[in-house]
Structures are given as C-alpha cells and as structure tokens.
Design a protein around this motif. Structure first.
Motif, PDB file in Angstrom:
ATOM      1  N   LEU A   6       0.826  -1.201   0.000  1.00 18.29           N
ATOM      2  CA  LEU A   6       0.000   0.000   0.000  1.00 18.29           C
ATOM      3  C   LEU A   6       0.866   1.259   0.000  1.00 18.29           C
ATOM      4  O   LEU A   6       0.541   2.255  -0.668  1.00 18.29           O
ATOM      5  CB  LEU A   6      -0.941  -0.016   1.203  1.00 18.29           C
ATOM      6  CG  LEU A   6      -2.051  -1.069   1.150  1.00 18.29           C
ATOM      7  CD1 LEU A   6      -2.769  -1.160   2.491  1.00 18.29           C
ATOM      8  CD2 LEU A   6      -3.048  -0.770   0.032  1.00 18.29           C
ATOM      9  N   VAL A   7       1.982   1.225   0.730  1.00 22.20           N
ATOM     10  CA  VAL A   7       2.900   2.355   0.717  1.00 22.20           C
ATOM     11  C   VAL A   7       3.489   2.533  -0.678  1.00 22.20           C
ATOM     12  O   VAL A   7       3.609   3.658  -1.180  1.00 22.20           O
ATOM     13  CB  VAL A   7       4.022   2.168   1.756  1.00 22.20           C
ATOM     14  CG1 VAL A   7       5.089   3.255   1.601  1.00 22.20           C
ATOM     15  CG2 VAL A   7       3.456   2.191   3.162  1.00 22.20           C
ATOM     16  N   MET A   8       3.849   1.435  -1.331  1.00 19.99           N
ATOM     17  CA  MET A   8       4.398   1.532  -2.679  1.00 19.99           C
ATOM     18  C   MET A   8       3.400   2.186  -3.630  1.00 19.99           C
ATOM     19  O   MET A   8       3.772   3.006  -4.476  1.00 19.99           O
ATOM     20  CB  MET A   8       4.791   0.142  -3.187  1.00 19.99           C
ATOM     21  CG  MET A   8       5.933  -0.502  -2.426  1.00 19.99           C
ATOM     22  SD  MET A   8       6.346  -2.141  -3.051  1.00 19.99           S
ATOM     23  CE  MET A   8       7.243  -1.707  -4.556  1.00 19.99           C
ATOM     24  N   VAL A   9       2.133   1.827  -3.500  1.00 17.40           N
ATOM     25  CA  VAL A   9       1.104   2.385  -4.381  1.00 17.40           C
ATOM     26  C   VAL A   9       1.038   3.902  -4.241  1.00 17.40           C
ATOM     27  O   VAL A   9       1.083   4.645  -5.229  1.00 17.40           O
ATOM     28  CB  VAL A   9      -0.273   1.760  -4.081  1.00 17.40           C
ATOM     29  CG1 VAL A   9      -1.374   2.499  -4.844  1.00 17.40           C
ATOM     30  CG2 VAL A   9      -0.286   0.281  -4.447  1.00 17.40           C
ATOM     31  N   VAL A  10       0.944   4.387  -3.006  1.00 15.33           N
ATOM     32  CA  VAL A  10       0.783   5.828  -2.818  1.00 15.33           C
ATOM     33  C   VAL A  10       2.077   6.580  -3.111  1.00 15.33           C
ATOM     34  O   VAL A  10       2.037   7.712  -3.613  1.00 15.33           O
ATOM     35  CB  VAL A  10       0.282   6.141  -1.391  1.00 15.33           C
ATOM     36  CG1 VAL A  10      -1.097   5.537  -1.170  1.00 15.33           C
ATOM     37  CG2 VAL A  10       1.242   5.643  -0.323  1.00 15.33           C
ATOM     38  N   ALA A  11       3.219   5.954  -2.850  1.00 14.87           N
ATOM     39  CA  ALA A  11       4.500   6.645  -3.061  1.00 14.87           C
ATOM     40  C   ALA A  11       4.856   6.733  -4.536  1.00 14.87           C
ATOM     41  O   ALA A  11       5.177   7.816  -5.051  1.00 14.87           O
ATOM     42  CB  ALA A  11       5.607   5.932  -2.288  1.00 14.87           C
ATOM     43  N   ILE A  12       4.797   5.598  -5.240  1.00 10.62           N
ATOM     44  CA  ILE A  12       5.201   5.592  -6.647  1.00 10.62           C
ATOM     45  C   ILE A  12       4.210   6.354  -7.517  1.00 10.62           C
ATOM     46  O   ILE A  12       4.594   7.176  -8.358  1.00 10.62           O
ATOM     47  CB  ILE A  12       5.366   4.142  -7.147  1.00 10.62           C
ATOM     48  CG1 ILE A  12       6.512   3.453  -6.402  1.00 10.62           C
ATOM     49  CG2 ILE A  12       5.632   4.126  -8.651  1.00 10.62           C
ATOM     50  CD1 ILE A  12       6.696   1.984  -6.762  1.00 10.62           C
ATOM     51  N   SER A  13       2.926   6.119  -7.312  1.00  7.98           N
ATOM     52  CA  SER A  13       1.938   6.788  -8.159  1.00  7.98           C
ATOM     53  C   SER A  13       1.902   8.289  -7.876  1.00  7.98           C
ATOM     54  O   SER A  13       1.753   9.105  -8.798  1.00  7.98           O
ATOM     55  CB  SER A  13       0.553   6.172  -7.955  1.00  7.98           C
ATOM     56  OG  SER A  13       0.177   6.231  -6.592  1.00  7.98           O
ATOM     57  N   GLY A  14       2.072   8.690  -6.615  1.00  8.18           N
ATOM     58  CA  GLY A  14       2.105  10.108  -6.297  1.00  8.18           C
ATOM     59  C   GLY A  14       3.300  10.802  -6.924  1.00  8.18           C
ATOM     60  O   GLY A  14       3.196  11.920  -7.447  1.00  8.18           O
ATOM     61  N   TRP A  15       4.433  10.127  -6.887  1.00  4.70           N
ATOM     62  CA  TRP A  15       5.653  10.669  -7.501  1.00  4.70           C
ATOM     63  C   TRP A  15       5.483  10.812  -9.014  1.00  4.70           C
ATOM     64  O   TRP A  15       5.824  11.837  -9.608  1.00  4.70           O
ATOM     65  CB  TRP A  15       6.812   9.725  -7.162  1.00  4.70           C
ATOM     66  CG  TRP A  15       8.090   9.977  -7.879  1.00  4.70           C
ATOM     67  CD1 TRP A  15       8.874  11.096  -7.820  1.00  4.70           C
ATOM     68  CD2 TRP A  15       8.762   9.073  -8.764  1.00  4.70           C
ATOM     69  NE1 TRP A  15      10.002  10.946  -8.603  1.00  4.70           N
ATOM     70  CE2 TRP A  15       9.951   9.708  -9.200  1.00  4.70           C
ATOM     71  CE3 TRP A  15       8.489   7.785  -9.213  1.00  4.70           C
ATOM     72  CZ2 TRP A  15      10.849   9.099 -10.077  1.00  4.70           C
ATOM     73  CZ3 TRP A  15       9.385   7.169 -10.078  1.00  4.70           C
ATOM     74  CH2 TRP A  15      10.541   7.821 -10.499  1.00  4.70           C
ATOM     75  N   ARG A  16       4.910   9.779  -9.635  1.00  9.75           N
ATOM     76  CA  ARG A  16       4.739   9.820 -11.087  1.00  9.75           C
ATOM     77  C   ARG A  16       3.706  10.860 -11.497  1.00  9.75           C
ATOM     78  O   ARG A  16       3.863  11.554 -12.514  1.00  9.75           O
ATOM     79  CB  ARG A  16       4.307   8.446 -11.608  1.00  9.75           C
ATOM     80  CG  ARG A  16       5.375   7.374 -11.472  1.00  9.75           C
ATOM     81  CD  ARG A  16       5.098   6.231 -12.432  1.00  9.75           C
ATOM     82  NE  ARG A  16       5.314   6.663 -13.807  1.00  9.75           N
ATOM     83  CZ  ARG A  16       4.640   6.184 -14.852  1.00  9.75           C
ATOM     84  NH1 ARG A  16       3.700   5.288 -14.672  1.00  9.75           N
ATOM     85  NH2 ARG A  16       4.900   6.607 -16.061  1.00  9.75           N
ATOM     86  N   ALA A  17       2.622  10.972 -10.745  1.00  8.66           N
ATOM     87  CA  ALA A  17       1.580  11.943 -11.090  1.00  8.66           C
ATOM     88  C   ALA A  17       2.101  13.372 -11.017  1.00  8.66           C
ATOM     89  O   ALA A  17       1.704  14.239 -11.808  1.00  8.66           O
ATOM     90  CB  ALA A  17       0.383  11.766 -10.170  1.00  8.66           C
ATOM     91  N   ALA A  18       3.003  13.637 -10.065  1.00 10.23           N
ATOM     92  CA  ALA A  18       3.590  14.969  -9.968  1.00 10.23           C
ATOM     93  C   ALA A  18       4.444  15.280 -11.190  1.00 10.23           C
ATOM     94  O   ALA A  18       4.530  16.429 -11.627  1.00 10.23           O
ATOM     95  CB  ALA A  18       4.432  15.065  -8.691  1.00 10.23           C
ATOM     96  N   ARG A  19       5.065  14.257 -11.755  1.00  6.72           N
ATOM     97  CA  ARG A  19       5.897  14.458 -12.942  1.00  6.72           C
ATOM     98  C   ARG A  19       5.067  14.549 -14.214  1.00  6.72           C
ATOM     99  O   ARG A  19       5.418  15.268 -15.149  1.00  6.72           O
ATOM    100  CB  ARG A  19       6.890  13.296 -13.088  1.00  6.72           C
ATOM    101  CG  ARG A  19       8.049  13.356 -12.087  1.00  6.72           C
ATOM    102  CD  ARG A  19       8.880  12.080 -12.144  1.00  6.72           C
ATOM    103  NE  ARG A  19      10.142  12.266 -11.428  1.00  6.72           N
ATOM    104  CZ  ARG A  19      11.303  12.541 -11.981  1.00  6.72           C
ATOM    105  NH1 ARG A  19      11.384  12.658 -13.283  1.00  6.72           N
ATOM    106  NH2 ARG A  19      12.394  12.688 -11.256  1.00  6.72           N
ATOM    107  N   TYR A  20       3.969  13.798 -14.265  1.00  5.81           N
ATOM    108  CA  TYR A  20       3.152  13.741 -15.476  1.00  5.81           C
ATOM    109  C   TYR A  20       1.691  13.998 -15.141  1.00  5.81           C
ATOM    110  O   TYR A  20       0.865  13.098 -15.119  1.00  5.81           O
ATOM    111  CB  TYR A  20       3.318  12.377 -16.165  1.00  5.81           C
ATOM    112  CG  TYR A  20       4.751  12.119 -16.540  1.00  5.81           C
ATOM    113  CD1 TYR A  20       5.332  12.786 -17.611  1.00  5.81           C
ATOM    114  CD2 TYR A  20       5.546  11.255 -15.787  1.00  5.81           C
ATOM    115  CE1 TYR A  20       6.664  12.597 -17.931  1.00  5.81           C
ATOM    116  CE2 TYR A  20       6.877  11.051 -16.107  1.00  5.81           C
ATOM    117  CZ  TYR A  20       7.434  11.729 -17.177  1.00  5.81           C
ATOM    118  OH  TYR A  20       8.756  11.543 -17.483  1.00  5.81           O
TER     119      TYR A  20
END
Length: 351
Positions: A298-312
C-alpha cells in the motif's frame, strides 16, 4: 534513497514516447496481416492498442514496449505466457499471437533510434472487475485463481526475473526516498512506519521463503469477470510487472487491493487468504510476514503513483486511481496492527 537511486526509475519516470497511428497500423498490417479498427488503450509504461480485424471482427491487443525497458524483460513475459499455455491451458490468460513469420515477438524502430519490442496478444472479453458487484464467492475465486497461477508458474524460470523492478515488493524499502513527495506529515509518518516494519520484520524472513516468477500485480484492474456470471474470473491481464520473488508476495499484492477501510479491514482479507491457502498451502513463516507485506505494498502504491503523477499531471487520473483508497486502507490496517492481523491469519489457516 534518492529518486535517481530508485530501482529502474527511468521506465517509470520517462513517459513512453508517442507513436504515429499510421505507423502502428502499417506495423500491424505488415507483421500480422491485420487491417481494421485500432483503439489506443491506457497503460503505465507501454503503448497498447486494441485491434479489430475487419475481415472477421476478431480482436487483438498490440503491445509496443517502453524503449527504456530491455528486450530481456519483454522476453520474460512472453516466455511466461508460453509456459502457462503448456502447463495449464485452462488458465484465462492472454495467448501470444505469432507474426506472419512465426515469431513470438520482434524489435522495431519507429524512426527515433529507440528500439522497442512488439508483441500481439489475444484479446480476452469480459467485464472489468471494478465495474462488477462484489461477492464473497467472487473473492474466493480470485484467490483460487491466483493460487492456481502461482502453481503453474512454479516450474518456470528466466534470467530477467532477477532484474530490479520498481514494483518489486521484496524491495519495498526502495521507495523510502519518494516519501518526501507526500505533503501531509501524518501520512508521511504512517508510510514511514510501515516501511520500518517491513525492513525490520519482513525483509529478513523473505530471503528464506520459496521464490519463483510471480504475476506481482494481481489487482482488480487486471482482472475481468464473466458478465453473465460475475463471480467467475474470465481473464487475468498484464504480466508486465513479473519478477522472481517469494511467492507470498503475490498474495500480499492481491490482498492489498481487497483490504477494507472501516473498523475491520481484515474482514475481506482473511477469507481471501484462506481460499488461497486451500489451493496452495502457506507455511507459518509466509503467514507471519503477510500483513507487513500488505501494508508495504500500500505504501508503494501511494509513493510511486504520487511521484509519477507529480511528474506527469496529464496522466494523473490513471496513475492516482488507487491512491485515495490505498491511503484509507493503510490507515485502517495500522489501526489493527501487525500482531492482531497475523493472529487472525493463523487462526483462519489452522496454523
């Protein structure tokens, strides 16, 4: 860990370059003899297209890999599907459609000097699981199907299975550097605590557990059900996150997307774990790390997707589709605690 050190970050941080539709149509015509309707599909890394052959209405899924992903990774997924077709032909997974020359895949260059792997798959019909009513029987069938898939993959291996993968749960602590992108201090502390527990209690045990190639992304968006019988799993999609890892990680990923958000987040997870155990029995050690793996995912989901959404930000709705629910699940799981959850799993499995 910094963003630059995040495993295989380029595949996730670099958007897949756009492709000319006319070039894609010609590629399908030349290599597969398919003329007809073409529809782009969403995807995290690759360029995907649904093709409908004009001659007979047959549908296919054309996948053109991200240029930053090595051909070895694509070969891993291709060989896995060929292995499943031989070992358990009844599994509802996509089949590889060979080129006119009989090749399972080939490498192309659209003219930008960035080679990409191209593959064509059968197109599996069905209703996306998020659009179907949820029932206990459906959930049990999800678990049984995953256990069956894991058993079928047990005899398969590939050198790409050892390559670093951003979504590899056994390396969940690799996303710690991405927590800096979480604005709310309370959420950041919640995620950090789950990663601390993973590093301290789960990671040392994982090295001792049975490992094999696993699907690694058995979430509700990768499953289709039969529209006439929504309890029946009609298709397993997207082997793009396959990795060689402890088999328990596959169940942890699936369970992370089934956790509740109310006072008893285990109400949906425990029957799922029990149904999986009935097909592929879990060891006491596997049951002992399961909850910490679920919260780490669950941490991976919020961390990776949040990071990617900020970039794109243009792809943010797709990337963040699981985020609000994942935060709610993580908060609910933290209220239960690892010890109580593990005790519940052991009782359900008679361990």
């Amino acid at each position: 860990m910094t963003n630059a050190e995040f495993a295989d970050a380029q595949v996730l941080s670099d958007a897949s370059p756009a492709l000319d539709d006319a070039w894609v149509r010609e590629l399908a015509r030349e290599h597969y003899g398919i003329d007809g309707e073409m529809k782009p599909l969403t995807g995290e890394r690759d360029r995907n297209y649904r093709l409908e052959r004009a001659a007979d209405g047959a549908r296919f899924m054309l996948k053109i890999s991200h240029p930053a992903e090595t051909a070895l990774v694509a070969d891993f997924q291709t060989k896995a599907l060929l292995h499943l077709a031989a070992t358990d032909p009844g599994l509802p997974v996509q089949r590889i459609v060979p080129t006119r020359g009989g090749a399972a895949s080939f490498v192309c260059d659209p003219g930008d000097g960035l080679p990409r792997v191209v593959r064509l798959f059968s197109y599996l019909p069905g209703l996306p699981l998020p659009e179907a009513p949820r029932t206990p029987l459906q959930q049990q069938n999800i678990a049984r199907m995953l256990a069956r898939l894991d058993l079928a993959l047990a005899g398969f291996d590939h050198p790409a299975g050892e390559l670093p993968l951003p979504w590899d749960l056994q390396r969940a602590d690799g996303v710690r550097g991405l927590l800096a992108h979480i604005a709310e201090p309370e959420r950041r502390a919640l995620a950090a605590a789950a990663l601390d527990r993973f590093e301290r209690d789960a990671k040392p045990v994982l090295r001792t557990l049975p490992a094999q190639p696993i699907h690694n992304d058995f979430n509700i968006y990768n499953l289709l059900v039969d529209p006439a019988d929504t309890d029946r799993i009609a298709a397993i999609l997207d082997f793009g996150d396959m990795v060689r890892a402890p088999c328990i990680n596959d169940l942890a990923v699936a369970a992370a997307y089934q956790a509740g958000t109310d006072g008893d987040p285990l109400a949906a997870i425990v029957p799922l774990v029990a149904a999986y155990h009935a097909v592929r029995p879990l060891s006491p050690a596997e049951a002992g790390v399961l909850f910490d793996l679920i919260t780490a995912r669950l941490v991976m989901v919020v961390a990776i997707s949040g990071w990617r959404a900020a970039r794109y930000p243009e792809n943010a709705p797709y990337l963040l589709r699981n985020n609000p629910l994942s935060w709610a699940r993580l908060q609910a799981c933290e209220r239960v605690g690892s010890a109580a959850a593990t005790a519940a799993f052991r009782r359900a499995l008679n361990l």
